[in-house]
Write a protein that holds these residues in place. Structure first.
Motif, short mmCIF file in Angstrom:
data_model
loop_
_atom_site.label_atom_id
_atom_site.label_comp_id
_atom_site.label_asym_id
_atom_site.label_seq_id
_atom_site.Cartn_x
_atom_site.Cartn_y
_atom_site.Cartn_z
N UNK A 195 53.94 72.40 44.18
CA UNK A 195 54.80 71.20 45.24
C UNK A 195 53.87 70.11 45.25
N UNK A 196 54.42 68.86 45.05
CA UNK A 196 53.59 67.81 45.29
C UNK A 196 54.16 66.92 46.48
N UNK A 197 53.50 66.75 47.49
CA UNK A 197 54.04 66.06 48.68
C UNK A 197 55.24 66.63 49.13
N UNK A 198 55.23 68.15 49.26
CA UNK A 198 56.39 68.81 49.73
C UNK A 198 57.55 68.80 48.66
N UNK A 199 57.68 68.50 47.71
CA UNK A 199 58.53 68.37 46.49
C UNK A 199 58.34 69.33 45.38
N UNK A 200 59.04 70.28 44.86
CA UNK A 200 58.78 71.01 43.70
C UNK A 200 58.71 70.22 42.44
N UNK A 201 57.63 70.63 41.54
CA UNK A 201 57.56 69.82 40.50
C UNK A 201 57.04 70.98 39.41
N UNK A 202 57.90 71.12 38.37
CA UNK A 202 57.91 71.98 37.08
C UNK A 202 57.42 71.50 36.08
N UNK A 203 56.10 71.30 35.77
CA UNK A 203 55.45 70.47 34.84
C UNK A 203 55.13 69.10 35.29
N UNK A 204 54.68 68.41 33.99
CA UNK A 204 53.94 67.14 34.13
C UNK A 204 54.58 66.12 33.07
N UNK A 205 55.02 65.09 33.62
CA UNK A 205 55.55 63.80 32.37
C UNK A 205 53.92 63.04 32.11
N UNK A 206 53.61 62.90 30.82
CA UNK A 206 52.57 62.55 30.52
C UNK A 206 52.25 61.18 30.06
N UNK A 244 60.54 67.16 37.91
CA UNK A 244 59.10 67.06 37.92
C UNK A 244 59.01 65.83 38.86
N UNK A 245 57.78 65.78 39.75
CA UNK A 245 57.38 64.68 40.44
C UNK A 245 56.40 63.95 39.51
N UNK A 246 56.58 62.63 39.46
CA UNK A 246 55.83 61.73 38.30
C UNK A 246 55.55 60.47 39.02
N UNK A 247 54.41 59.75 38.89
CA UNK A 247 54.18 58.37 39.18
C UNK A 247 54.25 57.32 38.45
N UNK A 248 54.89 57.85 37.20
CA UNK A 248 54.84 56.66 35.95
C UNK A 248 55.60 55.39 36.31
N UNK A 249 55.32 54.28 35.87
CA UNK A 249 55.74 53.07 36.24
C UNK A 249 57.17 52.63 35.40
N UNK A 265 63.87 58.27 44.36
CA UNK A 265 62.73 58.25 44.93
C UNK A 265 62.20 59.58 45.65
N UNK A 266 60.79 59.72 45.81
CA UNK A 266 60.12 60.79 46.50
C UNK A 266 60.34 60.43 48.16
N UNK A 267 60.77 61.30 48.77
CA UNK A 267 60.98 61.10 50.13
C UNK A 267 59.76 60.91 51.10
N UNK A 268 58.64 61.28 50.64
CA UNK A 268 57.27 61.33 51.24
C UNK A 268 56.33 60.46 50.53
N UNK A 288 58.21 59.60 42.27
CA UNK A 288 59.43 59.57 41.81
C UNK A 288 59.75 61.20 41.45
N UNK A 289 61.07 61.37 41.52
CA UNK A 289 61.62 62.80 41.23
C UNK A 289 62.58 62.53 40.12
N UNK A 290 62.06 63.10 38.95
CA UNK A 290 62.70 62.91 37.59
C UNK A 290 63.38 64.43 37.22
N UNK A 291 64.46 64.43 37.37
CA UNK A 291 65.42 65.37 36.82
C UNK A 291 65.54 65.62 35.27
#
Length: 807
Positions: free
Chosen positions: A116-127, A79-84, A57-60, A65-68
């Motif tokens: 960074x997205x809401x304070x968390x590093x994000x390298x790219x985007x899950x589409x 990668x920070x992602x909002x996929x359900x 889960x994303x802390x903020x 969510x945080x996907x390694x």
């Protein structure tokens, strides 16, 4: 039309060194025009397959969510992602920094950057699929769902284009360049052309193995001219399911949306051979099938959900209950393949191309099938599409059985022979052709060439025999394009330059256009000959003499213009939202149904066109517009070398303001009018917050003044000498006769006067003329001047009995 080179290579082995630029160039010169080439995988640059290792889960943010994720780099990335639908071990689409995607499938593409997205590093985007343009292949079941590639056996980090098999070259073919070539509306037809161009072997299409059992359903074709051939094949034990990904990718690459394995197979067969086929759900049909003309007002709900009202001009496929398909265009919804279909009836047929064309235009239905049928398909191609479908079905529809078949073949497409002489080809090509040259050019295209005593007999293949090749000139074109137009040596034509034809009407037209554009600052417009009914009504013009189109572009554009005023109103209306002031003109033809002529035979009656000039000025000041328009029209005769115009209020145009209008006359003949446009007409036209002045002139009623042909006379290098002569001549002598005698001896001669009086004898007259003498070498002396004058006097005396008046 889009063509997949991967698809083409299944049928022809092209040279390894061949580049796409060279192939596109050769096809454009020899067969069809290639408008462009692209690789779908290039749009997915920096987009790879990723494998999710952990999801936290994303802390903020509750919805993030945080996907390694493993993406093929040295270490996994976060990668920070909002996929359900994120989960560990899931394979997903990852857009790495530098990739271009559309946020939620909307707007212009944006370039992904690490951040960074809401304070968390994000390298790219899950589409999601819509963010990379693949929503038709991978439709999301609900919003916020990311694209799931877990079914693919590919490693993390593989480029998405390679993983999906999108690494292909797609050629965009100009459809207009092959409207006469129905054989090219499938990949196999173009493969045949490439095989002939590059002398590469061409693979054969799979043969159709027709079931021995005869289909029990009766098939009736009411008119063989409407349907020369109709086949129906029953296939049992069919399981409807999504097509394998490779087939979906192949259809998607050429612009066809995947549906299910049965429908996709019919589309695959059509795109391969150019012959459409259609699958009915067998259990939805009642009794046999009849290929007939529709009844007037017969209704049919099509596959796309639209309902059409049919007429006797439409051809339908009908069962005992009624129409189930619009022949050659689209199937019906009620009898289409659905998820529970277990038995299909596969239709492959040939239809009258003109009939299909009229149906598509009338109902505004342009489908992949209708575009091919309206070109004219040979009946022999039915076996080709059935063979492709059958071969693919054995792999993609496991367990299916081709149980029965019925073929109602009214007439096979004949394969004509064309006789052409060697002299005919050689003289027109500019090079000698042998039998071997002819065979090398035509045989790879499917033509059969035989040498006769004094000519070649060429048998046309069935796929080129529906109107494409029937004359010796057609064979000439085939030979020339296969040799290559660039391989013919250039021979400059012999051109004889003569004096130009004097075209007074064209000169007048040119002078009018240049005057209005250059001197008056007006913009010239070009409009269609048909006008919208709204502007005809707004101008309050009579409608009893309007010409009605048999096949209008739309119901609202059913009439040809009888006046330029409606078109000018429409142009001003459409431009008024962008410009406060407008000054335009148009020179074009108008048509009236009450004025007709016969250009060839008395039975052919066409509306007689008249050339009119229309001018429209739009702006905020109506008085200034009126006077400017009057000035433009008033000065037109002087510039265009026309008889002068007069302006009188005689008959007010129906669209004119009651207080500002004039009729235009020339030499007492009415030729047009100018006016401010009434508020009623402006409001009906949609023109608000602006005044409008319009003039219309009938140019067909005008004739320019004739002008002399000018030629250059250089100024004299030495002074000219002026001398007058007064001669007594007979009363019957004409000035023209005197001038003809004197002119060759002088630089110029001019008539001064003619005198009769008491000093002049009866039957005589005195004519005074003036001459100019000169030399290009020196100034004349008195003696030389006297000698010339003496010669003139003596010549006139000898020829006409004249003498100087003072003698």
């Amino acid at each position: 039309m889009l063509i997949s080179m991967n698809w083409i290579r299944e049928y022809v082995s092209l040279p390894d060194h061949l580049t796409m630029d060279k192939l596109a160039h050769d096809l454009t010169l020899r067969t069809v025009e290639i408008e462009g080439a692209k690789n779908p995988a290039e749009a997915l640059e920096h987009i790879v397959v990723g494998r999710i290792l952990r999801v936290a889960p994303h802390p903020a943010a509750d919805r993030l969510r945080l996907a390694t994720t493993e993406v093929g780099l040295e270490h996994p990335v976060q990668i920070v992602c909002g996929g359900i639908n994120l989960r560990p071990e899931q394979k997903v689409v990852v857009a790495l920094p530098g990739a271009k995607v559309r946020w939620h499938g909307e707007g212009a593409p944006v370039v992904i950057q690490p951040g960074k997205l809401r304070g968390e590093a994000s390298y790219g985007m899950i589409c999601g699929s819509d963010e990379v343009g693949l929503e038709e292949l991978f439709p999301a079941k609900q919003e916020g769902e990311i694209m799931d590639l877990s079914s693919l056996d590919v490693p993390a980090g593989m480029p998405l284009g390679d993983a999906l098999g999108l690494n292909d070259v797609i050629l965009e073919v100009d459809n207009k360049s092959m409207t006469h070539r129905p054989d090219l509306w499938g990949h196999y037809g173009l493969a045949r052309e490439l095989s002939a161009i590059y002398h590469a072997p061409l693979a054969l299409l799979p043969a159709f193995e027709a079931p021995k059992e005869v289909l029990l359903r009766p098939i009736e074709v009411e008119d063989a001219a409407d349907c020369p051939r109709y086949t129906l094949t029953q296939v049992d034990q069919v399981s409807v399911a999504p097509s394998p990904l490779w087939l979906q990718i192949r259809l998607f690459s050429v612009g066809v949306r995947p549906i299910n394995n049965v429908v996709d197979l019919t589309n695959y067969a059509m795109l391969t051979t150019g012959e459409p086929c259609h699958a009915f759900d067998a259990d939805s049909l009642t009794g046999g099938l009849c290929i007939r003309r529709a009844q007037n007002d017969e209704e049919l709900v099509l596959l796309d959900g639209s309902q059409v009202s049919l007429t006797r001009e439409d051809l339908v496929i009908a069962d005992e209950k009624g129409a189930v398909a619009l022949a050659g265009v689209m199937g019906g919804k009620a009898d289409s393949v659905h998820p529970k279909t277990g038995t299909i009836l596969l239709e492959a047929a040939s239809f009258d191309p003109s009939l299909i064309r009229r149906t598509t235009k009338k109902h505004a239905l342009r489908t992949e099938a209708s575009m091919r049928f309206e070109k004219g398909l040979n009946t022999q191609r039915v076996e080709e599409t059935l063979g492709v479908f059958q071969a693919m079905a054995r792999t993609l529809l496991p367990g299916c059985v081709f149980t029965s078949y019925q073929d109602v073949a009214q007439a096979a497409t004949p394969t004509p022979s064309v006789r052409v002489t060697q002299d005919f080809l050689s003289r027109r090509l500019g090079r000698e052709l042998s039998l071997q040259d002819l065979m090398q050019s035509l045989s790879p295209l499917g033509f059969q060439v035989a040498k006769m005593e004094d000519a070649f007999d060429v048998r046309v293949p069935a796929w080129r025999a529906t109107g494409d090749v029937s004359l010796p000139e057609d064979l000439l074109e085939e030979v020339a394009r296969m040799i290559g137009y660039e391989n013919f040596s250039f021979q400059a034509p012999q051109v004889e330059l003569t004096g130009p034809v004097r075209a007074d009407d064209a000169r007048l037209d040119r002078r009018i256009r240049e005057y209005l554009a250059f001197r008056c600052g007006l913009q010239e417009i070009y409009t269609y000959p048909w006008v919208h009914d709204q502007y005809i009504k707004a101008a309050q013009l009579p409608t009893d003499h309007l010409c009605t189109l048999a096949a209008p572009p739309s119901p609202e554009h059913a009439h040809l213009r009888s006046s330029l005023v409606p078109g000018l109103l429409e142009a001003c209306d459409k431009n008024s939202r962008y410009f406060e002031e407008l000054a335009i003109f148009e020179v074009t033809q108008v048509f009236r149904s009450d004025e007709c002529y016969s250009p060839s035979v008395p039975e052919e009656r066409l509306p007689k066109p008249e050339k009119h000039l229309g001018i429209a000025l739009m702006g905020p000041d109506p008085e200034a517009l009126f006077w400017r328009l009057k000035g433009i029209v008033e000065d037109l005769p002087r510039i265009a070398m026309l008889p002068p115009f007069t302006f009188t209020p005689y008959e007010r145009p129906p669209y004119a303001d009651r207080n500002a209008w004039l009729n235009v006359h020339t030499q007492g003949v009415p030729i047009g009018d100018l006016s401010l446009v009434s508020l009623q007409t402006l409001n009906a036209s949609g023109i608000k917050h602006a005044a409008l002045a319009i003039a219309q002139i009938n140019l067909s009623a005008l004739k320019a003044f004739p002008s002399r042909d000018n030629h250059f006379i250089p100024l004299p290098n030495f002074p000219l000498v002026l001398q007058d002569l007064s001669l007594l001549v007979e009363e019957s002598v004409q000035w023209a006769d005197l001038k003809a005698l004197v002119a060759p001896k002088v630089r110029s001669v001019e008539f001064i006067d003619e005198y009769r009086g008491s000093q002049i004898p009866q039957g005589k007259k005195s004519v005074t003329l003036r001459v100019w003498l000169g030399s290009d070498e020196k100034t004349l002396t008195s003696k030389e001047i006297d000698a010339v004058m003496q010669d003139i006097t003596q010549t006139i005396a000898d020829r006409m009995g004249a003498h100087l008046r003072d003698q």
